[in-house]
Structure formats: C-alpha cells, structure tokens
Motif scaffolding. Structure first.
Motif, PDB file in Angstrom:
ATOM      1  N   ILE A  14      10.925   8.958   5.873  1.00 18.15           N
ATOM      2  CA  ILE A  14       9.891   9.515   5.022  1.00 18.15           C
ATOM      3  C   ILE A  14       9.573  10.933   5.483  1.00 18.15           C
ATOM      4  O   ILE A  14       9.388  11.175   6.670  1.00 18.15           O
ATOM      5  CB  ILE A  14       8.618   8.658   5.088  1.00 18.15           C
ATOM      6  CG1 ILE A  14       8.912   7.263   4.530  1.00 18.15           C
ATOM      7  CG2 ILE A  14       7.468   9.297   4.337  1.00 18.15           C
ATOM      8  CD1 ILE A  14       7.750   6.320   4.639  1.00 18.15           C
TER       9      ILE A  14
ATOM     10  N   CYS B  80      -2.497   6.163  -3.773  1.00 16.92           N
ATOM     11  CA  CYS B  80      -1.050   6.252  -3.958  1.00 16.92           C
ATOM     12  C   CYS B  80      -0.341   5.881  -2.652  1.00 16.92           C
ATOM     13  O   CYS B  80      -0.702   6.391  -1.592  1.00 16.92           O
ATOM     14  CB  CYS B  80      -0.657   7.661  -4.375  1.00 16.92           C
ATOM     15  SG  CYS B  80       1.135   7.931  -4.436  1.00 16.92           S
TER      16      CYS B  80
ATOM     17  N   ALA C 251       2.371   6.855  -1.616  1.00 13.98           N
ATOM     18  CA  ALA C 251       3.146   7.984  -1.094  1.00 13.98           C
ATOM     19  C   ALA C 251       2.254   9.038  -0.457  1.00 13.98           C
ATOM     20  O   ALA C 251       2.476   9.436   0.681  1.00 13.98           O
ATOM     21  CB  ALA C 251       3.975   8.622  -2.209  1.00 13.98           C
ATOM     22  N   HIS C 252       1.211   9.500  -1.174  1.00 16.01           N
ATOM     23  CA  HIS C 252       0.408  10.609  -0.629  1.00 16.01           C
ATOM     24  C   HIS C 252      -1.021  10.207  -0.277  1.00 16.01           C
ATOM     25  O   HIS C 252      -1.742  10.986   0.349  1.00 16.01           O
ATOM     26  CB  HIS C 252       0.392  11.801  -1.588  1.00 16.01           C
ATOM     27  CG  HIS C 252      -0.583  11.693  -2.720  1.00 16.01           C
ATOM     28  ND1 HIS C 252      -0.329  10.965  -3.860  1.00 16.01           N
ATOM     29  CD2 HIS C 252      -1.812  12.220  -2.878  1.00 16.01           C
ATOM     30  CE1 HIS C 252      -1.364  11.059  -4.679  1.00 16.01           C
ATOM     31  NE2 HIS C 252      -2.286  11.818  -4.112  1.00 16.01           N
TER      32      HIS C 252
ATOM     33  N   THR D 179       9.036   3.994  -4.123  1.00 17.67           N
ATOM     34  CA  THR D 179       8.323   4.073  -2.851  1.00 17.67           C
ATOM     35  C   THR D 179       9.224   3.756  -1.671  1.00 17.67           C
ATOM     36  O   THR D 179       9.188   4.438  -0.644  1.00 17.67           O
ATOM     37  CB  THR D 179       7.109   3.123  -2.852  1.00 17.67           C
ATOM     38  OG1 THR D 179       6.318   3.372  -4.010  1.00 17.67           O
ATOM     39  CG2 THR D 179       6.266   3.316  -1.609  1.00 17.67           C
TER      40      THR D 179
ATOM     41  N   LEU E 121       5.686  10.833  -7.192  1.00 19.04           N
ATOM     42  CA  LEU E 121       6.253   9.525  -6.854  1.00 19.04           C
ATOM     43  C   LEU E 121       6.886   8.854  -8.063  1.00 19.04           C
ATOM     44  O   LEU E 121       8.003   8.338  -7.993  1.00 19.04           O
ATOM     45  CB  LEU E 121       5.164   8.623  -6.270  1.00 19.04           C
ATOM     46  CG  LEU E 121       5.569   7.166  -6.013  1.00 19.04           C
ATOM     47  CD1 LEU E 121       6.622   7.105  -4.902  1.00 19.04           C
ATOM     48  CD2 LEU E 121       4.363   6.312  -5.657  1.00 19.04           C
TER      49      LEU E 121
ATOM     50  N   ARG F  31      12.538   3.677  -1.849  1.00 18.44           N
ATOM     51  CA  ARG F  31      13.828   4.368  -2.010  1.00 18.44           C
ATOM     52  C   ARG F  31      14.992   3.396  -1.932  1.00 18.44           C
ATOM     53  O   ARG F  31      15.941   3.579  -1.158  1.00 18.44           O
ATOM     54  CB  ARG F  31      13.959   5.483  -0.972  1.00 18.44           C
ATOM     55  CG  ARG F  31      12.830   6.509  -1.035  1.00 18.44           C
ATOM     56  CD  ARG F  31      12.967   7.549   0.050  1.00 18.44           C
ATOM     57  NE  ARG F  31      11.799   8.423   0.090  1.00 18.44           N
ATOM     58  CZ  ARG F  31      11.614   9.377   0.981  1.00 18.44           C
ATOM     59  NH1 ARG F  31      12.512   9.590   1.911  1.00 18.44           N
ATOM     60  NH2 ARG F  31      10.530  10.119   0.970  1.00 18.44           N
TER      61      ARG F  31
ATOM     62  N   CYS G 166       3.827  13.692   5.177  1.00 22.53           N
ATOM     63  CA  CYS G 166       2.939  13.964   4.058  1.00 22.53           C
ATOM     64  C   CYS G 166       1.522  14.097   4.603  1.00 22.53           C
ATOM     65  O   CYS G 166       0.962  13.115   5.100  1.00 22.53           O
ATOM     66  CB  CYS G 166       3.015  12.833   3.037  1.00 22.53           C
ATOM     67  SG  CYS G 166       1.809  12.922   1.722  1.00 22.53           S
TER      68      CYS G 166
ATOM     69  N   GLU H  67       6.143   5.379   8.196  1.00 23.94           N
ATOM     70  CA  GLU H  67       4.881   6.077   7.960  1.00 23.94           C
ATOM     71  C   GLU H  67       4.214   6.432   9.282  1.00 23.94           C
ATOM     72  O   GLU H  67       3.708   7.553   9.454  1.00 23.94           O
ATOM     73  CB  GLU H  67       3.950   5.196   7.118  1.00 23.94           C
ATOM     74  CG  GLU H  67       4.396   5.047   5.675  1.00 23.94           C
ATOM     75  CD  GLU H  67       3.518   4.080   4.904  1.00 23.94           C
ATOM     76  OE1 GLU H  67       3.431   4.235   3.678  1.00 23.94           O
ATOM     77  OE2 GLU H  67       2.927   3.168   5.517  1.00 23.94           O
TER      78      GLU H  67
END
Length: 353
Positions: free
Chosen positions: A114, A37, A39-40, A76, A61, A78, A117, A181
């Motif tokens: 972000i 993923c 995102a995570h 992802t 997500l 935004r 995470c 990130e």
C-alpha cells in the motif's frame, strides 16, 4: 459455469456495510449512510443500502463510480474478480435473516504494498493515541512534571500521551488494520516489530486536524537501558520528519525555533506564548526550509548552548536567509550556564519555589 454464477450472486448479496467493517472501516456518527473510506480514512464513502452499492467521493478508490461488494473488495485489496468471489463466499454464515447472514470477511494479506496515505495514517495514529490514553498515565505525568511541565496542560492542549503497554496497543492495531496499513504508517520497523516497543511518551505532530508524525520520547533514566545512551527519542519508520508546532505560527508573525519538543514546551511555559516550533534534532535543518516558515516576519532561533547548537544555528540562519530573504532571522542564546530551555525553566521554577 452455473455453479460459479451462483457463487457470484451469493457474493453480491453480502451487505456492503459488512464488507466495509471487515476492511477496518466505521460508519460516520454524523451522516447517515456515510462511512470512513478504507483507503484514505475520510468519511466520504457513501453506501446505497437499497442497491447494496457504494462509492467514495473523497479519493479514487472506486474510480468515480459506484461499486458492488465485489468491486469494493477488488479495489481495496487489489485482487482479481475470482479471488474476490472466493473471499466473499467463504464468509461464516448464521441462521438469521438475509441482512444478518454475514458475520465477517476474513482478512487476507495484500499482494501489493500500500502506498503511504496521510489520511489513513492519521486515522491509525489517532487510534494508537486513544489506546495509549486508556492506559496508566502516571509515568508520563511524573516524567513531564519532573521537568517542570504540567501534565494536564501538555496532555489536553498538545496531546502528549504516555504509552505504558506497547504490546497491548500493537495487538489492538493488528486486529483492526492490515499488516500493510500498519507498515505504511511507519509504526513497525524493518523486521516487522512495533517501533515503540517499550514504555515512552508519545508526541503527536499536527497539520490541521491530521496527525502527520509521532515522536516517542525516552525518559532520561531509560536511556541506555533500551537503546544507546545518546538516543533520546524514537521516530516513525520511513515517514518524513516534520516540525513540531507549525500549527502555532501565523502569517506575518513571529516564532521561536528550538531543538526538541521538551524545549518548545519549556519556552511556552517561560513566555506564556505558543508561537514556538521545534526541529527534531540538529541534523534536520532541511525540515525548517518549508513554505510555512516563509510566511513569518521574524524567526528567533534558540539553539542549545553547546558546539552542535552553535553550528546548527549559524547554518540554519544562512540557509533560511537564502531561501526566505523576507524573513528576519535572529540568533539568540540561553543565559550563561544554561544549556537549553528546559534547564532554564527548571532553574526559574526552583527560584520561584
């Protein structure tokens, strides 16, 4: 309007797999149609190639539904619908078949920060260690074995890795992740520069299979050259510090607490036991006051034999006794004339030789 509808259709024809790759994701090596993923980081993003849609079953997500390439990009990065269409239709195209038309989606800086995470951070940390391990490790070997700690043992068992060329490592990370990130992972400082900007020893802090923290240890001969003389290590920017070695303790067991990773490794070599944890500095007492410590039956504190160590051990004993009354706390001192565990190990090594 008809022209924009054509652009929307064109954007939706971009293969989901290509969009995921452009977002820094990789496919799972074990499960078909499963991806990391964006995102995570977990391999819980499922792709349906027939419909060109996807959904993450490990985080929110995609808000519990399957989405097309436009929906994935919007969630992802935004961004809005129109901007997503523009980004997907602005890709470089080839003369090949429909499935191979898209080469890449141009990365674009997000408009919102972000949120950190742990899963994604761990993925970036693992990547950093993989890059570093491919570099020359000889300086790290000399550093550790000069302190009586076998390199292969520390490297293979606990993941300690020498970062010889920070610039190459940072350039590779920059090519694979968004600026946000890398920033949220704590690898860059407030000025945007790479936090580990000179050669040093990287120490991973594990929680299960995740790397939750990294410490960069500075060789004694480099202290004062790149940083102030009293700075012994570099930490991540904005990431809470952790205890090193929590993976080594068990419920109802006994553990030894020392100051710093080198001392923890030294105690392990001296005792042959791995139930040793390290606090990142005497100013980090609060890091010890966490639930896993409360599972122990006995905690033995071995603080440095100096003024700071004496004060640290007594404060720690009082706070632990208040928070975890069922844990027996014992304060121990290193033998006379030895300040810390590594001095003890070095003396024992010399005597044995």
């Amino acid at each position: 309007m008809a022209e924009f509808k054509a652009l929307i259709e064109k954007a939706r024809q971009v293969r989901m797999e290509v969009v995921l790759e452009s977002l820094g994701s990789n496919s799972s090596e074990k499960e078909r149609n499963k991806w990391h993923c964006p995102a995570h980081g977990g391999t819980s993003f499922h792709v349906w190639p027939e419909s060109n849609r996807g959904q993450c079953f490990g985080c929110n997500l995609t808000s519990g539904r399957n989405v097309d390439p436009l929906g994935l990009l919007m969630a992802t990065r935004r961004i809005g619908f129109v901007e997503a269409v523009e980004q997907l239709t602005g890709v470089v195209r080839t003369s090949g078949g429909q499935n191979n038309q898209v080469q890449r989606v141009t990365k674009k800086r997000q408009t919102k920060r972000i949120s950190p995470c742990p899963e994604m951070n761990s993925r970036i940390y693992y990547h950093l260690f993989n890059i570093a391990s491919g570099q020359d490790q000889s300086a790290g070997k000399i550093y550790l074995e000069g302190r009586g700690i076998p390199w292969e043992w520390a490297h293979s068992r606990f993941g300690l890795t020498w970062l010889q060329d920070p610039k190459i490592a940072f350039d590779i990370l920059n090519d694979n992740y968004w600026n946000e990130e890398i920033e949220s992972s704590g690898l860059v400082n407030s000025r945007g520069g790479f936090g580990y900007w000179f050669p040093l020893l990287l120490v991973p802090y594990f929680d299960g299979d995740y790397i939750v923290d990294i410490e960069g240890l500075i060789k004694k001969e480099d202290r004062g050259r790149n940083m102030n003389e009293d700075v012994k290590s570099l930490a991540l920017k904005g990431i809470p510090r952790h205890l090193w070695g929590l993976n080594h303790i068990s419920k109802g067991g006994e553990a030894v607490l020392v100051e710093g990773v080198i001392d923890a490794l030294s105690v392990m070599r001296l005792t042959g036991e791995e139930n040793v944890i390290a606090v990142p500095g005497v100013g980090q007492i609060e890091k010890v006051l966490q639930p896993k410590i409360g599972l122990l039956a006995h905690l033995r504190v071995l603080a440095d034999r100096d003024e700071h160590g004496e004060g640290f051990s007594k404060q720690l004993r009082d706070q632990l006794a208040f928070k975890f009354p069922n844990v027996e706390i014992t304060l121990n001192r290193y033998p006379e004339g030895l300040n810390d565990a590594n001095e003890w190990l070095m003396k024992k090594t010399l005597i044995a030789a």
